[in-house]
Scaffold this active site. Structure first.
Site, short mmCIF file in Angstrom:
data_model
loop_
_atom_site.label_atom_id
_atom_site.label_comp_id
_atom_site.label_asym_id
_atom_site.label_seq_id
_atom_site.Cartn_x
_atom_site.Cartn_y
_atom_site.Cartn_z
N GLN A 1 52.71 -17.38 29.39
CA GLN A 1 53.41 -18.39 28.58
C GLN A 1 54.62 -18.98 29.32
O GLN A 1 55.35 -19.78 28.75
CB GLN A 1 53.81 -17.83 27.21
CG GLN A 1 54.86 -16.74 27.22
CD GLN A 1 55.03 -16.13 25.83
OE1 GLN A 1 54.21 -15.31 25.40
NE2 GLN A 1 56.07 -16.50 25.12
N MET B 1 58.93 -9.85 23.13
CA MET B 1 59.06 -9.74 24.59
C MET B 1 60.29 -8.90 24.94
O MET B 1 60.80 -8.96 26.05
CB MET B 1 59.13 -11.13 25.22
CG MET B 1 57.87 -11.95 24.97
SD MET B 1 57.53 -13.22 26.20
CE MET B 1 58.97 -14.25 26.04
N HIS C 1 67.53 -8.16 19.63
CA HIS C 1 68.76 -8.54 18.93
C HIS C 1 68.47 -8.44 17.44
O HIS C 1 67.35 -8.05 17.04
CB HIS C 1 69.22 -9.94 19.35
CG HIS C 1 68.13 -10.98 19.29
ND1 HIS C 1 67.55 -11.38 18.11
CD2 HIS C 1 67.48 -11.65 20.28
CE1 HIS C 1 66.63 -12.28 18.36
NE2 HIS C 1 66.55 -12.46 19.67
N MET D 1 70.00 -16.48 16.91
CA MET D 1 69.90 -15.38 17.88
C MET D 1 68.68 -15.58 18.77
O MET D 1 67.61 -15.99 18.30
CB MET D 1 69.82 -14.05 17.15
CG MET D 1 71.13 -13.74 16.49
SD MET D 1 71.33 -12.00 16.23
CE MET D 1 72.91 -12.03 15.37
N GLY E 1 67.68 -10.50 15.29
CA GLY E 1 66.47 -11.23 14.87
C GLY E 1 65.25 -10.33 14.93
O GLY E 1 64.48 -10.21 13.96
N HIS E 2 65.07 -9.68 16.10
CA HIS E 2 63.93 -8.75 16.23
C HIS E 2 64.03 -7.61 15.20
O HIS E 2 63.05 -7.23 14.58
CB HIS E 2 63.92 -8.11 17.61
CG HIS E 2 63.73 -9.06 18.75
ND1 HIS E 2 64.73 -9.36 19.64
CD2 HIS E 2 62.65 -9.77 19.14
CE1 HIS E 2 64.28 -10.19 20.55
NE2 HIS E 2 63.02 -10.48 20.27
N ASP F 1 61.18 -19.86 16.22
CA ASP F 1 60.07 -20.41 17.00
C ASP F 1 59.06 -21.01 16.01
O ASP F 1 57.92 -20.54 15.91
CB ASP F 1 59.44 -19.32 17.84
CG ASP F 1 60.43 -18.76 18.84
OD1 ASP F 1 60.84 -19.49 19.74
OD2 ASP F 1 60.83 -17.58 18.69
#
Ligand code: PAF
Length: 282
Positions: free
Chosen positions: A51, A20, A24, A173, A26-27, A139
């Site tokens: 969502q 989305m 950061h 993150m 993480g992505h 997640d």
């Protein structure tokens, strides 16, 4: 995008990183992994309205399209799929509901959230037709919902679980960390610290999930800016509570700091090394 994906599939393996945006580390770690493992990497950037529940942060979800494009480009991503228009027909009538897994943990306080996630991810799979799709384990529940959907609906692709990426002080993150004030940001380090304490207890032989939940809740509650949504010790398969900690356990937490609702988790599996971050007293 479908024509582009068809062309790429004819030339080799393809990977998708669904996001989305507001990237950061993480992505970026997902993009790097996809880049290393597949010949063609697509990143989708779509803030999916279905969502978000009423009163949630859809309108103010952080966005920085220009910077995201630069970051994805620097990771060698081949295609950024960022639809300007809605991905949904105005009279969209088909939604995916992954039973049971969607109702527990975050699903209990966010009804409809995982149906929105599963539906948009199914659409993104059909649009970009990847051989592999990459998701972060922060997640964890989302990953389980998507893995189950892929199995149940025979999607012809592999879900790749990727490790949580943390700040040096342990905070996982998240794009939503940008909502935190400096005081809340400091307070939020309690999340990972309390998970590490529970890991130490389990490694010392504690097998009662309730006493772990109590210890984690107590240490989070000692932080005045933290408001617990849930602290849970569940099966990593079913996400249901367990009576006793056996081979594997998922400790999952959701906590509000001001207007940010943050989640974190720790997957503890027998025979796997303990977390490396230093323990401080909680
Ligand atoms: O994890 C996210 O960013 C979103 O839930 C996802 C998987 C891109 C679906 O909108």
């Amino acid at each position: 995008m479908q024509a582009e994906a068809d062309r790429a599939r004819r030339g080799g393996t393809t990977g998708l990183v669904p996001t989305m945006g507001f990237f950061h580390e993480g992505h970026l770690s997902l993009m790097r992994r996809a880049r290393a493992e597949t010949d063609w990497v697509a990143v989708s950037l779509y803030v999916n309205p279905t969502q978000f529940g009423p009163g949630e942060d859809f309108a103010r979800y952080p966005r920085d399209f220009e910077k995201d494009c630069e970051l994805a480009c620097a990771e060698g991503v081949d295609v950024m799929f960022a639809p300007a228009a809605s991905l949904y027909a105005p009279d969209s009538a088909t939604f995916i509901n992954v039973e049971r897994l969607s109702r527990v943990l975050c699903g209990a306080s966010r009804p409809g959230h995982f149906s929105g996630v599963a539906t948009v991810v199914a659409k993104l799979f059909n649009i970009s037709k990847p051989h592999r799709a990459y998701f972060g384990m922060k997640d964890f529940q989302q990953v389980r919902v998507i893995e189950t959907m892929v199995r149940d609906l025979n999607f012809d692709l592999e879900i790749v679980r990727c490790p949580i990426v943390r700040e040096p002080d342990g905070l996982a993150m998240s794009s939503r960390n940008s909502y935190l004030s400096p005081q809340e940001r400091r307070a939020a380090t309690v999340l990972h610290r309390s998970l590490l304490v529970s890991e130490r207890l389990i490694n010392k032989g504690e097998r009662d999930p309730q006493s772990i939940i109590l210890r984690v809740s107590d240490s989070i509650a000692a932080e005045p800016l933290a408001h617990i949504d849930y602290v849970a010790a569940v099966s990593p398969e079913t996400l249901e509570p367990v009576a006793r900690i056996e081979d594997a356990i998922l400790l999952a937490i959701a906590v509000r700091f001001g207007r940010a609702r943050l989640i974190d988790n720790l997957l503890i599996e027998r025979g796997k090394p303990a977390s490396r971050l230093p323990l401080r007293a909680c």
